[in-house]
Design a protein around this motif. Structure first.
Motif, short mmCIF file in Angstrom:
data_model
loop_
_atom_site.label_atom_id
_atom_site.label_comp_id
_atom_site.label_asym_id
_atom_site.label_seq_id
_atom_site.Cartn_x
_atom_site.Cartn_y
_atom_site.Cartn_z
N GLY A 114 -44.82 24.00 -54.11
CA GLY A 114 -44.05 23.10 -53.26
C GLY A 114 -42.74 23.73 -52.81
N ARG A 115 -42.05 24.35 -53.74
CA ARG A 115 -40.76 24.99 -53.43
C ARG A 115 -40.92 26.08 -52.36
NH1 ARG A 115 -39.59 25.57 -58.27
NH2 ARG A 115 -40.34 27.71 -58.59
N VAL A 118 -41.87 24.67 -48.83
CA VAL A 118 -40.67 24.16 -48.15
C VAL A 118 -39.84 25.32 -47.62
CG1 VAL A 118 -38.48 22.97 -48.50
CG2 VAL A 118 -40.60 22.00 -49.43
N GLU A 123 -46.50 23.08 -44.68
CA GLU A 123 -47.11 22.11 -45.57
C GLU A 123 -48.47 22.67 -45.96
OE1 GLU A 123 -47.06 17.36 -45.91
OE2 GLU A 123 -48.05 18.10 -44.10
N LYS A 160 -46.71 13.73 -54.59
CA LYS A 160 -45.29 13.42 -54.39
C LYS A 160 -44.41 14.66 -54.22
CE LYS A 160 -43.96 13.02 -59.28
NZ LYS A 160 -43.54 12.09 -60.33
N THR A 161 -45.01 15.85 -54.18
CA THR A 161 -44.24 17.09 -54.07
C THR A 161 -44.07 17.48 -52.61
OG1 THR A 161 -44.98 17.88 -56.23
CG2 THR A 161 -44.16 19.54 -54.68
N GLU A 162 -42.82 17.62 -52.19
CA GLU A 162 -42.53 18.00 -50.81
C GLU A 162 -43.14 19.37 -50.51
OE1 GLU A 162 -38.67 18.63 -47.82
OE2 GLU A 162 -38.36 18.26 -49.97
N GLY A 163 -43.72 19.51 -49.32
CA GLY A 163 -44.32 20.77 -48.91
C GLY A 163 -45.80 20.87 -49.22
N ARG A 165 -49.74 18.81 -49.68
CA ARG A 165 -50.55 17.68 -49.28
C ARG A 165 -51.80 17.67 -50.16
NH1 ARG A 165 -50.68 17.82 -43.44
NH2 ARG A 165 -51.95 19.66 -43.71
#
Length: 237
Positions: A114-115, A118, A123, A160-163, A165
């Motif tokens: 995820g890190r 971003v 994504e 729920k982790t940004e970046g 799906r």
């Protein structure tokens, strides 16, 4: 090159025939299945030939090889799938080109992926790898993957982790086991995930030797290497 194109075209036609037969037997539409050509150990020239023949999804197991091929084949409109075990020190590279990572199997990897997604402004689609040969409480055995009982929590973390799906699940049928039984277990895990995450509808299952069993048990993505490209030469470091 002409001979190689003919060989690949013939192999692709045979794989398509097998997928079509499997779909008819399972009462499914061919449009429900995505064929991923697994091109590990084969050159970028083969990827280009497959693209010319209509293949648009390519799978790789090793970052070093995958990154080079993705760069060499940029502009072909391909979707790149990373299907091998992923070490956290390779995550930055993989997040720069992979559209879908099939081997998400632990929280630390979710955080790192995820890190870096971003950071790259991307994504990345993720599948939870399920260890179908794991004993309860032991986690993945041999090939990696989360034990089935660990999957719902891991899926929630990805969601729920940004970046990232969450797209579904992936597994390899354990050696020596009836693939039908293994893929039935995967389908049950996939259904549990979908109850909480309805959009996570991908089941990545099935390789050259077990296409019918995978399709019969709801596979949406088939990872086919040997049947398309031939027997691989052993990889030498």
């Amino acid at each position: 090159m002409g001979d190689r194109r003919e060989d690949l075209a013939a192999a692709l036609a045979e794989v398509e025939r097998r997928i079509g037969d499997a779909c008819r037997a399972a009462g499914r539409s061919r449009s429900e299945i995505t064929l991923i050509a697994v091109t590990k150990t084969y050159p970028a020239s083969d990827v280009r030939l497959l693209a010319e023949l209509g293949v648009s999804h390519v799978g790789e197991n090793r970052d070093q090889e995958a990154a080079a091929k993705a760069a060499e084949c940029a502009g072909l409109g391909l979707t790149w799938h990373f299907i091998g075990q992923l070490q956290t020190n390779k995550v930055r590279s993989v997040a720069s080109y992979a559209h879908m990572v099939h081997s998400v199997d632990r929280p630390r990897l979710v955080d790192a992926l995820g890190r870096e997604a971003v950071r790259a402004g991307r994504e990345v689609d993720c599948l939870i790898q399920v260890a179908l040969d794991a004993e309860p409480g032991e986690g993945g055995a041999g090939r990696g993957g989360a034990a089935p009982q660990e999957v719902p929590a891991l899926a929630g973390l990805v969601a729920k982790t940004e970046g990232l799906r969450l797209r579904g699940v992936m597994a390899v049928a354990p050696l020596g086991e009836d693939p039908s039984a293994a893929f039935a277990r995967l389908r049950a895990v996939a259904e549990r995930v979908r109850e909480e995450h309805p959009a996570a509808d991908v089941i990545s299952a099935g390789m050259s030797g077990d296409i019918p069993q995978a399709v019969a048990n709801g596979a949406t993505h088939l990872r086919v290497g040997t049947a398309l490209l031939g027997r691989r030469k052993p990889f030498v470091r």
